[in-house]
Design an enzyme around this catalytic site. Structure first.
Site, mmCIF file in Angstrom:
data_model
loop_
_atom_site.group_PDB
_atom_site.id
_atom_site.type_symbol
_atom_site.label_atom_id
_atom_site.label_comp_id
_atom_site.label_asym_id
_atom_site.label_seq_id
_atom_site.Cartn_x
_atom_site.Cartn_y
_atom_site.Cartn_z
ATOM 1 N N LYS A 195 0.632 -1.233 -0.196
ATOM 2 C CA LYS A 195 -0.033 0.768 -0.166
ATOM 3 C C LYS A 195 0.535 1.468 -0.238
ATOM 4 O O LYS A 195 0.415 2.077 -0.666
ATOM 5 C CB LYS A 195 -0.605 0.284 1.336
ATOM 6 C CG LYS A 195 -1.946 -1.142 1.425
ATOM 7 C CD LYS A 195 -3.235 -0.389 1.764
ATOM 8 C CE LYS A 195 -4.152 -1.981 1.642
ATOM 9 N NZ LYS A 195 -5.631 -1.861 2.723
ATOM 10 N N LYS A 213 -5.729 -11.807 -6.900
ATOM 11 C CA LYS A 213 -6.870 -11.485 -5.842
ATOM 12 C C LYS A 213 -8.264 -10.697 -5.817
ATOM 13 O O LYS A 213 -7.765 -8.934 -6.627
ATOM 14 C CB LYS A 213 -6.728 -10.897 -4.084
ATOM 15 C CG LYS A 213 -7.236 -11.206 -3.460
ATOM 16 C CD LYS A 213 -6.471 -10.336 -1.685
ATOM 17 C CE LYS A 213 -6.526 -9.049 -1.947
ATOM 18 N NZ LYS A 213 -6.614 -8.698 -0.965
ATOM 19 N N LYS A 239 -11.691 -4.929 -4.212
ATOM 20 C CA LYS A 239 -12.623 -3.283 -4.801
ATOM 21 C C LYS A 239 -11.920 -2.996 -5.402
ATOM 22 O O LYS A 239 -11.978 -1.758 -6.343
ATOM 23 C CB LYS A 239 -13.699 -3.343 -3.792
ATOM 24 C CG LYS A 239 -12.243 -2.184 -2.203
ATOM 25 C CD LYS A 239 -12.738 -1.860 -1.933
ATOM 26 C CE LYS A 239 -11.733 -0.721 -0.266
ATOM 27 N NZ LYS A 239 -10.829 -1.586 -0.053
HETATM 28 P P1 TYM Z 1 -10.422 -6.298 4.540
HETATM 29 O O1 TYM Z 1 -11.890 -4.772 5.130
HETATM 30 O O2 TYM Z 1 -9.293 -5.896 3.693
HETATM 31 O O3 TYM Z 1 -10.950 -7.428 3.971
HETATM 32 C C1 TYM Z 1 -12.070 -7.980 5.172
HETATM 33 C C2 TYM Z 1 -11.914 -8.889 5.094
HETATM 34 O O4 TYM Z 1 -11.880 -10.146 3.503
HETATM 35 C C3 TYM Z 1 -11.066 -10.697 3.344
HETATM 36 N N1 TYM Z 1 -10.792 -10.718 2.244
HETATM 37 C C4 TYM Z 1 -11.202 -11.864 1.241
HETATM 38 N N2 TYM Z 1 -11.244 -13.126 1.143
HETATM 39 C C5 TYM Z 1 -10.943 -14.284 0.160
HETATM 40 N N3 TYM Z 1 -11.141 -13.333 -1.036
HETATM 41 C C6 TYM Z 1 -10.892 -11.842 -1.094
HETATM 42 N N4 TYM Z 1 -10.532 -11.487 -2.590
HETATM 43 C C7 TYM Z 1 -10.856 -11.248 0.052
HETATM 44 N N5 TYM Z 1 -10.535 -9.605 -0.172
HETATM 45 C C8 TYM Z 1 -10.774 -9.639 1.528
HETATM 46 C C9 TYM Z 1 -10.143 -10.518 4.409
HETATM 47 O O5 TYM Z 1 -9.047 -11.269 3.983
HETATM 48 C C10 TYM Z 1 -10.388 -10.278 5.853
HETATM 49 O O6 TYM Z 1 -11.177 -11.059 6.541
HETATM 50 N N6 TYM Z 1 -7.352 -5.225 8.463
HETATM 51 C C11 TYM Z 1 -8.620 -5.814 7.879
HETATM 52 C C12 TYM Z 1 -9.758 -5.342 8.889
HETATM 53 C C13 TYM Z 1 -9.587 -5.046 10.074
HETATM 54 C C14 TYM Z 1 -9.463 -6.615 10.472
HETATM 55 C C15 TYM Z 1 -9.230 -6.655 12.165
HETATM 56 C C16 TYM Z 1 -9.263 -8.291 10.564
HETATM 57 C C17 TYM Z 1 -9.074 -4.940 11.521
HETATM 58 N N7 TYM Z 1 -9.237 -5.240 12.461
HETATM 59 C C18 TYM Z 1 -9.868 -7.440 13.236
HETATM 60 C C19 TYM Z 1 -9.994 -9.005 11.596
HETATM 61 C C20 TYM Z 1 -9.395 -8.288 13.294
HETATM 62 C C21 TYM Z 1 -9.171 -5.620 6.367
HETATM 63 O O7 TYM Z 1 -8.126 -4.952 5.527
HETATM 64 O O8 TYM Z 1 -10.088 -6.547 5.954
#
Ligand code: TYM
Length: 334
Positions: free
Chosen positions: A114, A197, A200
């Site tokens: 990022k 992957k 969005k």
């Molecule tokens: P974020 O918002 O990017 O994504 C949310 C969740 O979706 C999953 N995900 C996917 N799983 C499978 N295939 C994909 N293409 C795909 N794209 C996204 C992500 O693995 C995630 O589980 N850092 C985290 C948010 C967060 C969090 C936390 C998660 C903040 N605090 C505490 C767990 C516990 C994030 O940016 O997810």
């Protein structure tokens, strides 16, 4: 009862990847009944990467709440919250900023991706992002965290932070958290390129299914998804080196609550010309009710705000005592 915590960023544009890798798993763990489940819109995380227009952020947070509920999160069974409404997350994050090391943060692949080549211009918040994420989890003493594959490294760091805190202060206070990365869709790939992957941020809308897509859009994107010319194999090994085929079969399995083996036992030998319509039908059946329900819920944002306010009150009954105890351990007068 063991506690589950997970979060999703309200940065707009939920995809099938978020749904299968995260939300659907959240619902499974909620309904399974052996956990207390806490699910979170991480609005403080959403402002780390780039400037978010305030009205858009507010809209996206409510839309994500609607998405959670439409996907099956029941506010009577799970605690559903918005991160900034539970101030102990950010308060514990500060303590963790002083526990985590610069070197640990610098090794995070998501930071490297990022921040890109211009780390000097990245926000300090983006660098500290994983410490806030560790705080999200540990302020609940959560032991199980369902996520997609891409969050694995952040969860290892969460364990490192807990371990160092416990060691430095000579306590056994924060638990070591287990990532729960399970099922057929822990890494959903782009519909246009099986090596990327689903995200969005991909410039091509055809590369992803959005949670807000209607039935026509879903069916069309699956029809146009990239494939190879061969028939589907009947064994998992036959998907090796066929990333697009593997991805579509994984999606089918996850949507239908099956294993990849079970799906291939049924569809092995078929050409994509006959498999794609099956997948499109399944995806429309499972996904389009979610987009419809989301739109209905968004018609009454006051109700969403009430749910989040209630969630915050429930959450703080857990987080306030854990923060108080943390401050005591660290040596704050209070
Ligand atoms: P974020 O918002 O990017 O994504 C949310 C969740 O979706 C999953 N995900 C996917 N799983 C499978 N295939 C994909 N293409 C795909 N794209 C996204 C992500 O693995 C995630 O589980 N850092 C985290 C948010 C967060 C969090 C936390 C998660 C903040 N605090 C505490 C767990 C516990 C994030 O940016 O997810």
């Amino acid at each position: 009862t063991p506690r589950v915590f997970s979060g999703i960023q309200p940065s707009g544009g939920l995809t099938l990847g978020n749904y299968l890798g995260a939300m659907k798993r959240f619902v499974d763990m909620q309904d399974e009944g052996s956990f207390q489940t806490v699910y979170c819109m991480v609005d403080l995380h959403a402002i780390t990467a780039k400037f978010q227009d305030p009205a858009t952020l507010r809209h996206n947070t409510r839309e994500l709440a609607a998405g959670f509920i439409a996907a099956g999160i029941d506010p009577a069974k799970s605690i559903l919250i918005n991160q900034s409404q539970v101030p102990e997350h950010a308060q514990l994050a500060w303590i963790f900023n002083c526990v985590a090391r610069m070197g640990w943060m610098g090794r995070m692949t998501q930071w490297k991706d990022k921040a890109g080549k211009n780390a000097e211009a990245a926000s300090l918040g983006l660098f500290a992002y994983p410490a806030l994420m560790a705080a999200d989890i540990l302020i609940y003493h959560a032991t199980h965290v369902p996520v997609g594959e891409d969050q694995k490294q952040h969860l290892e760091l969460t364990r490192d932070i807990a371990t160092k805190f416990n060691h430095d202060y000579g306590v056994d206070f924060f638990p070591l958290t287990e990532p729960v990365i399970e099922g057929a869709a822990t890494r959903v790939m782009s519909l246009r390129d099986g090596s990327k992957k689903m995200s969005k941020s991909d410039p091509s809308d055809a590369s992803r299914i959005n949670l807000t897509d209607d039935a026509d859009a879903i069916a069309k994107k699956i029809r146009k998804a990239k494939t190879d010319p061969d028939a589907l194999p009947s064994e998992v090994e036959g998907l090796k080196d066929r990333p697009e085929a593997r991805n579509l079969v994984n999606i089918y399995a996850a949507l239908n609550d099956q294993t990849v083996e079970q799906v291939l036992a049924d569809v092995g030998g078929q050409q994509f010309g006959s498999f794609k319509p099956l997948l499109a039908e399944l995806a429309v059946a499972k996904m389009s009710p979610i987009s419809t329900r989301m739109a209905e819920l968004m018609a009454d944002t006051a109700e969403i705000d009430r749910i989040l306010a209630h969630g915050a009150t429930q959450a703080r009954e857990i987080t306030a005592p854990i923060l108080k105890k943390t401050y005591e351990i660290v040596g704050m007068v209070g």
